[in-house]
Design a protein around this motif. Structure first.
Motif, PDB file in Angstrom:
ATOM      1  N   MET A   1       0.841  -1.185   0.000  1.00  0.00           N
ATOM      2  CA  MET A   1       0.000   0.000   0.000  1.00  0.00           C
ATOM      3  C   MET A   1       0.885   1.247   0.000  1.00  0.00           C
ATOM      4  SD  MET A   1      -3.377  -0.880   2.249  1.00  0.00           S
ATOM      5  CE  MET A   1      -2.622  -1.160   3.834  1.00  0.00           C
ATOM      6  N   ALA A   2       0.298   2.337  -0.474  1.00  0.00           N
ATOM      7  CA  ALA A   2       1.064   3.572  -0.594  1.00  0.00           C
ATOM      8  C   ALA A   2       0.209   4.761  -0.176  1.00  0.00           C
ATOM      9  CB  ALA A   2       1.517   3.765  -2.045  1.00  0.00           C
ATOM     10  N   ILE A   3       0.877   5.764   0.348  1.00  0.00           N
ATOM     11  CA  ILE A   3       0.206   7.021   0.666  1.00  0.00           C
ATOM     12  C   ILE A   3       0.308   7.910  -0.574  1.00  0.00           C
ATOM     13  CG2 ILE A   3       0.256   9.080   2.114  1.00  0.00           C
ATOM     14  CD1 ILE A   3       1.223   7.228   4.386  1.00  0.00           C
ATOM     15  N   LEU A   4      -0.830   8.359  -1.059  1.00  0.00           N
ATOM     16  CA  LEU A   4      -0.908   9.136  -2.287  1.00  0.00           C
ATOM     17  C   LEU A   4      -0.978  10.624  -1.967  1.00  0.00           C
ATOM     18  CD1 LEU A   4      -3.689   6.882  -3.851  1.00  0.00           C
ATOM     19  CD2 LEU A   4      -1.223   6.742  -4.289  1.00  0.00           C
ATOM     20  N   PRO A   5      -0.467  11.490  -2.856  1.00  0.00           N
ATOM     21  CA  PRO A   5      -0.586  12.936  -2.625  1.00  0.00           C
ATOM     22  C   PRO A   5      -2.046  13.383  -2.777  1.00  0.00           C
ATOM     23  CG  PRO A   5       0.546  12.495  -4.709  1.00  0.00           C
ATOM     24  CD  PRO A   5       0.297  11.172  -4.062  1.00  0.00           C
ATOM     25  N   ILE A   6      -2.499  14.227  -1.849  1.00  0.00           N
ATOM     26  CA  ILE A   6      -3.871  14.735  -1.878  1.00  0.00           C
ATOM     27  C   ILE A   6      -3.920  16.042  -2.662  1.00  0.00           C
ATOM     28  CG2 ILE A   6      -5.771  15.625  -0.466  1.00  0.00           C
ATOM     29  CD1 ILE A   6      -4.895  13.624   1.705  1.00  0.00           C
ATOM     30  N   VAL A   7      -4.842  16.109  -3.605  1.00  0.00           N
ATOM     31  CA  VAL A   7      -5.058  17.296  -4.436  1.00  0.00           C
ATOM     32  C   VAL A   7      -5.809  18.329  -3.600  1.00  0.00           C
ATOM     33  CG1 VAL A   7      -6.160  18.154  -6.533  1.00  0.00           C
ATOM     34  CG2 VAL A   7      -5.144  15.858  -6.513  1.00  0.00           C
ATOM     35  N   GLU A   8      -5.319  19.568  -3.593  1.00  0.00           N
ATOM     36  CA  GLU A   8      -5.942  20.635  -2.806  1.00  0.00           C
ATOM     37  C   GLU A   8      -6.384  21.781  -3.702  1.00  0.00           C
ATOM     38  OE1 GLU A   8      -3.243  21.900   0.278  1.00  0.00           O
ATOM     39  OE2 GLU A   8      -3.206  19.934   1.226  1.00  0.00           O
ATOM     40  N   VAL A   9      -7.391  22.559  -3.207  1.00  0.00           N
ATOM     41  CA  VAL A   9      -7.815  23.755  -3.937  1.00  0.00           C
ATOM     42  C   VAL A   9      -6.616  24.691  -4.055  1.00  0.00           C
ATOM     43  CG1 VAL A   9     -10.238  23.672  -3.281  1.00  0.00           C
ATOM     44  CG2 VAL A   9      -8.656  24.930  -1.856  1.00  0.00           C
ATOM     45  N   PRO A  10      -6.445  25.378  -5.153  1.00  0.00           N
ATOM     46  CA  PRO A  10      -7.389  25.567  -6.259  1.00  0.00           C
ATOM     47  C   PRO A  10      -7.155  24.638  -7.451  1.00  0.00           C
ATOM     48  CG  PRO A  10      -5.655  27.193  -6.438  1.00  0.00           C
ATOM     49  CD  PRO A  10      -5.333  26.321  -5.228  1.00  0.00           C
ATOM     50  N   ASP A  11      -6.578  23.457  -7.255  1.00  0.00           N
ATOM     51  CA  ASP A  11      -6.287  22.546  -8.361  1.00  0.00           C
ATOM     52  C   ASP A  11      -7.557  22.286  -9.182  1.00  0.00           C
ATOM     53  OD1 ASP A  11      -5.806  20.098  -9.907  1.00  0.00           O
ATOM     54  OD2 ASP A  11      -3.977  19.906  -8.693  1.00  0.00           O
ATOM     55  N   PRO A  12      -7.522  22.544 -10.496  1.00  0.00           N
ATOM     56  CA  PRO A  12      -8.718  22.406 -11.336  1.00  0.00           C
ATOM     57  C   PRO A  12      -9.233  20.965 -11.440  1.00  0.00           C
ATOM     58  CG  PRO A  12      -6.800  22.907 -12.696  1.00  0.00           C
ATOM     59  CD  PRO A  12      -6.371  23.050 -11.262  1.00  0.00           C
ATOM     60  N   ARG A  13      -8.403  19.975 -11.118  1.00  0.00           N
ATOM     61  CA  ARG A  13      -8.864  18.583 -11.178  1.00  0.00           C
ATOM     62  C   ARG A  13     -10.035  18.346 -10.227  1.00  0.00           C
ATOM     63  NH1 ARG A  13      -3.343  15.463 -10.195  1.00  0.00           N
ATOM     64  NH2 ARG A  13      -3.070  17.312  -8.884  1.00  0.00           N
ATOM     65  N   LEU A  14     -10.108  19.132  -9.147  1.00  0.00           N
ATOM     66  CA  LEU A  14     -11.193  18.958  -8.179  1.00  0.00           C
ATOM     67  C   LEU A  14     -12.550  19.330  -8.759  1.00  0.00           C
ATOM     68  CD1 LEU A  14      -9.400  20.274  -4.990  1.00  0.00           C
ATOM     69  CD2 LEU A  14     -10.043  17.893  -5.491  1.00  0.00           C
ATOM     70  N   LYS A  15     -12.564  20.009  -9.894  1.00  0.00           N
ATOM     71  CA  LYS A  15     -13.816  20.389 -10.561  1.00  0.00           C
ATOM     72  C   LYS A  15     -14.226  19.374 -11.637  1.00  0.00           C
ATOM     73  CE  LYS A  15     -14.679  24.060  -8.236  1.00  0.00           C
ATOM     74  NZ  LYS A  15     -15.862  24.012  -7.357  1.00  0.00           N
ATOM     75  N   LEU A  47     -12.608   9.980   1.557  1.00  0.00           N
ATOM     76  CA  LEU A  47     -11.721  10.395   0.472  1.00  0.00           C
ATOM     77  C   LEU A  47     -12.290   9.885  -0.848  1.00  0.00           C
ATOM     78  CD1 LEU A  47      -8.879  11.783   0.002  1.00  0.00           C
ATOM     79  CD2 LEU A  47      -7.964   9.456  -0.103  1.00  0.00           C
ATOM     80  N   ALA A  48     -12.419  10.774  -1.812  1.00  0.00           N
ATOM     81  CA  ALA A  48     -12.858  10.408  -3.163  1.00  0.00           C
ATOM     82  C   ALA A  48     -11.631  10.283  -4.060  1.00  0.00           C
ATOM     83  CB  ALA A  48     -13.807  11.477  -3.706  1.00  0.00           C
ATOM     84  N   ALA A  49     -11.733   9.416  -5.065  1.00  0.00           N
ATOM     85  CA  ALA A  49     -10.593   9.144  -5.947  1.00  0.00           C
ATOM     86  C   ALA A  49     -10.028  10.412  -6.587  1.00  0.00           C
ATOM     87  CB  ALA A  49     -10.991   8.135  -7.022  1.00  0.00           C
ATOM     88  N   ILE A  50     -10.888  11.367  -6.946  1.00  0.00           N
ATOM     89  CA  ILE A  50     -10.396  12.597  -7.584  1.00  0.00           C
ATOM     90  C   ILE A  50      -9.488  13.375  -6.634  1.00  0.00           C
ATOM     91  CG2 ILE A  50     -12.378  14.050  -6.955  1.00  0.00           C
ATOM     92  CD1 ILE A  50     -10.343  14.118 -10.267  1.00  0.00           C
ATOM     93  N   GLN A  51      -9.652  13.182  -5.328  1.00  0.00           N
ATOM     94  CA  GLN A  51      -8.811  13.891  -4.363  1.00  0.00           C
ATOM     95  C   GLN A  51      -7.369  13.375  -4.370  1.00  0.00           C
ATOM     96  OE1 GLN A  51     -11.928  13.475  -1.076  1.00  0.00           O
ATOM     97  NE2 GLN A  51     -10.836  15.358  -0.525  1.00  0.00           N
ATOM     98  N   VAL A  52      -7.147  12.239  -5.013  1.00  0.00           N
ATOM     99  CA  VAL A  52      -5.781  11.755  -5.215  1.00  0.00           C
ATOM    100  C   VAL A  52      -5.473  11.683  -6.710  1.00  0.00           C
ATOM    101  CG1 VAL A  52      -5.519  10.598  -2.992  1.00  0.00           C
ATOM    102  CG2 VAL A  52      -6.533   9.332  -4.906  1.00  0.00           C
ATOM    103  N   GLY A  53      -6.243  12.481  -7.491  1.00  0.00           N
ATOM    104  CA  GLY A  53      -5.907  12.689  -8.894  1.00  0.00           C
ATOM    105  C   GLY A  53      -6.522  11.736  -9.896  1.00  0.00           C
TER     106      GLY A  53
END
Length: 178
Positions: A1-15, A47-53
């Motif tokens: 298992m791995a710890i993934l980077p969390i996407v934060e605002v204002p990253d457009p991927r969250l939209k 945690l939703a998948a988009i939050q890790v890209g």
């Protein structure tokens, strides 16, 4: 298992509106395990998948509640829940307000109104389909995480003034940390 980077605002991927997955296989289970480890490490309860890209319709939740009368944080009960291609079929007219936060909007909180219960359908970790009425805190968390699958953040439920205040506080916090 791995710890993934969390996407934060204002990253457009969250939209991004996330895409359904074809089914549950070993690769998806391994990814969900990584999501869960990431969520525990953050720490968070959903945690939703988009939050890790990854723009796929997958999310994990673990409310990690303390047993009755317990105060030791190490005694939290881990009961992970996995939601693949979740759908909301029905919602209550009754609304509950909860002070929400989000790993993608770190250390910021605001009150959000959501239906008190929902009827939901999803696939679990093994690909089994469930259809269930969910209420209470789990209903709030599931709706919050499912919003991510539509490119919606909890701050999008706020007035423009409140949303701008949250984003301003986040910017100030980041500036002070730099």
């Amino acid at each position: 298992m791995a710890i993934l980077p969390i996407v934060e605002v204002p990253d457009p991927r969250l939209k991004t509106v996330s895409e359904p997955v074809g089914g549950v296989d070993d690769d998806l289970r391994a990814f969900m395990d990584d999501m869960l480890e990431t969520m525990y490490d953050a720490p968070g309860i959903g945690l939703a998948a988009i939050q890790v890209g990854r723009p796929i319709r997958v999310l994990v939740i673990d409310l990690q509640e303390l047993p009755e009368g317990e105060t030791d944080e190490d005694k939290r009960i881990r009961e992970p829940l996995y939601f693949v291609n979740p759908e909301i079929l029905e919602v209550s007219e009754e609304v509950t307000t909860y002070n929400e936060g989000c790993l993608s909007v770190p250390e910021q909180y605001a009150e959000v109104d959501r239906p008190s219960w929902i009827m939901a359908r999803w696939l679990d970790y093994d690909g089994n389909q469930h259809e269930e009425k969910i209420d209470g805190f789990l209903a709030t968390v599931l709706q919050h995480e499912m919003d991510h699958l539509e490119g919606i953040l909890f701050i999008d439920h706020l007035s423009k003034l409140k949303r701008d205040m949250v984003l301003k506080k986040l910017k100030k916090m980041r500036k002070m940390a730099a």
